[in-house]
Design an enzyme around this catalytic site. Structure first.
Site, short mmCIF file in Angstrom:
data_model
loop_
_atom_site.label_atom_id
_atom_site.label_comp_id
_atom_site.label_asym_id
_atom_site.label_seq_id
_atom_site.Cartn_x
_atom_site.Cartn_y
_atom_site.Cartn_z
N ASN A 188 3.28 -3.74 1.90
CA ASN A 188 2.83 -4.18 3.22
C ASN A 188 3.03 -5.69 3.31
OD1 ASN A 188 1.52 -4.76 5.59
ND2 ASN A 188 -0.54 -4.37 4.79
N TRP A 189 4.05 -6.09 4.03
CA TRP A 189 4.40 -7.52 4.08
C TRP A 189 3.50 -8.28 5.05
CZ3 TRP A 189 10.52 -7.26 4.46
CH2 TRP A 189 11.02 -6.62 3.33
N LYS A 190 2.69 -7.59 5.80
CA LYS A 190 1.79 -8.23 6.79
C LYS A 190 2.59 -9.19 7.68
CE LYS A 190 -1.84 -7.80 3.38
NZ LYS A 190 -3.24 -7.93 3.16
N HIS A 198 -5.14 0.07 8.97
CA HIS A 198 -5.26 -0.93 7.90
C HIS A 198 -6.53 -1.75 8.12
CE1 HIS A 198 -4.52 -4.50 5.47
NE2 HIS A 198 -3.77 -3.70 4.73
N GLU A 218 -7.12 -4.77 8.12
CA GLU A 218 -6.99 -5.93 9.02
C GLU A 218 -6.93 -5.48 10.48
OE1 GLU A 218 -3.76 -7.48 6.73
OE2 GLU A 218 -5.22 -7.74 5.11
N GLU A 270 -8.35 1.54 0.32
CA GLU A 270 -8.28 0.09 0.16
C GLU A 270 -9.66 -0.51 0.39
OE1 GLU A 270 -4.08 -1.47 0.81
OE2 GLU A 270 -4.91 -1.20 2.79
N GLY A 322 -6.37 -8.79 -0.78
CA GLY A 322 -5.98 -10.20 -0.69
C GLY A 322 -6.96 -11.14 -1.37
N SER A 355 -5.30 -5.92 -4.13
CA SER A 355 -4.95 -6.81 -5.25
C SER A 355 -4.32 -6.05 -6.41
CB SER A 355 -6.16 -7.63 -5.69
OG SER A 355 -6.62 -8.43 -4.59
N GLY A 414 0.17 -8.81 -1.24
CA GLY A 414 0.74 -10.04 -1.80
C GLY A 414 1.85 -9.81 -2.82
C1 PEP Z 1 -2.83 -4.58 1.71
O1 PEP Z 1 -2.48 -5.39 2.55
O2 PEP Z 1 -2.86 -3.38 2.03
C2 PEP Z 1 -3.21 -5.04 0.39
C3 PEP Z 1 -3.64 -4.19 -0.48
O3 PEP Z 1 -3.07 -6.40 0.14
P1 PEP Z 1 -3.21 -7.11 -1.32
O4 PEP Z 1 -2.34 -6.31 -2.28
O5 PEP Z 1 -2.66 -8.49 -1.10
O6 PEP Z 1 -4.62 -7.07 -1.71
#
Ligand code: PEP
Length: 263
Positions: free
Chosen positions: A15-17, A106, A108, A178, A184, A224, A246
């Site tokens: 997931n490049w956001k 998601h 976010e 998640e 993040g 993470s 990330g």
């Molecule tokens: C995500 O955006 O779904 C995610 C898990 O981000 P990160 O790996 O940066 O925690």
């Protein structure tokens, strides 16, 4: 439901956001697809990348050089096919760009953009009815974990998101567990905590759809996950891959996670 010995095929998503630009998105997609293709990782694990909307077409072009290696995904969608919805992007438009999988709900989107359960449920419908794979993201916030509500929150989000999904459509559903506090932040759930939450999610699926359809659903862990912790998380029986933020922006790290999923 008892824990199954045979795991469904893993799926790893990047997931490049709201990151990359046109040329770095192309280069990242190309490096990932080349790495997956050269090591034949796609014979053992499904891989998808979720770039920002404006870069779907260049990323599709980069992926096309390595057929079948990496799926193209989108980070969100709208519920209507077309019309007066300024700023929104429909599932048919995504399909037209070559998208095969869509993230829905998601954290976010839920907690920054304030999408509610009903909108998320309608998005699940839109994605599945269009024949695409739906990655439904669920997870508890820190205060919910600390007050013992993890499984209750996940159950509510899973039941609501899949309220109108048939056992047949469930075959194209992936759940991404998640925990919000892990996204993040560099704080990862322990493998035991991820397994516990994901096993509880599978039990909810079993109650809704029956043991066999539930056993076939891929449940990813996200929060993470990185090259160092991926293998231990994915060794858990109910962890069937990962959704990576990330670490998916660095091809060598993302490929290391894909390799861990393939073993
Ligand atoms: C995500 O955006 O779904 C995610 C898990 O981000 P990160 O790996 O940066 O925690």
């Amino acid at each position: 439901m008892s824990t199954s010995a045979s795991k469904p095929r893993s799926i790893v998503g990047g997931n490049w956001k709201m990151n990359t630009d046109k040329s770095s998105a192309f280069a990242l997609a190309r490096a990932v697809a080349q790495g997956v293709s050269q090591a034949h990782l796609h014979s053992r694990v499904d891989v998808a990348v979720f770039p920002p909307f404006p870069y779907l077409l260049p990323v599709a072009e980069a992926l096309a050089a390595f057929p079948g290696a990496v799926m193209l995904g989108a980070q969100d969608c709208y519920i209507a096919d077309k019309g007066a919805f300024t700023g929104e992007v429909s599932v048919p438009m995504l399909k037209d760009c070559g998208v095969q999988a869509v993230l829905v709900g998601h954290s976010e989107r839920r907690h920054v953009i304030h999408e509610g359960d009903d909108l998320i449920e309608a998005k699940v419908q839109a994605v599945l009815n269009a024949g695409l794979t739906c990655v439904l993201c669920v997870g508890e916030k820190l205060e919910q974990r600390e007050t013992g509500q993890t499984n209750t929150i996940n159950e509510r989000q899973v039941r609501n998101g899949l309220k109108h999904v048939s056992a047949d459509l469930l075959k194209r559903v992936v759940i991404a567990y998640e925990p919000v506090w892990a996204i993040g932040t560099g704080k990862t759930a322990t493998p035991a905590d991820a397994q516990s939450a994901q096993h509880a999610i599978r039990n909810v699926l079993a109650d809704m759809f029956g043991d066999q359809p539930a056993a076939a659903v891929r449940i990813q862990y996200g929060g993470s996950m990185n090259a160092a912790n991926a293998a231990s998380l994915m060794a858990e029986v109910d962890v069937n891959g990962g959704l990576i933020g990330g670490a998916s922006l660095k091809p060598e790290d993302f490929l290391a996670i894909i390799k861990a999923a393939a073993h």
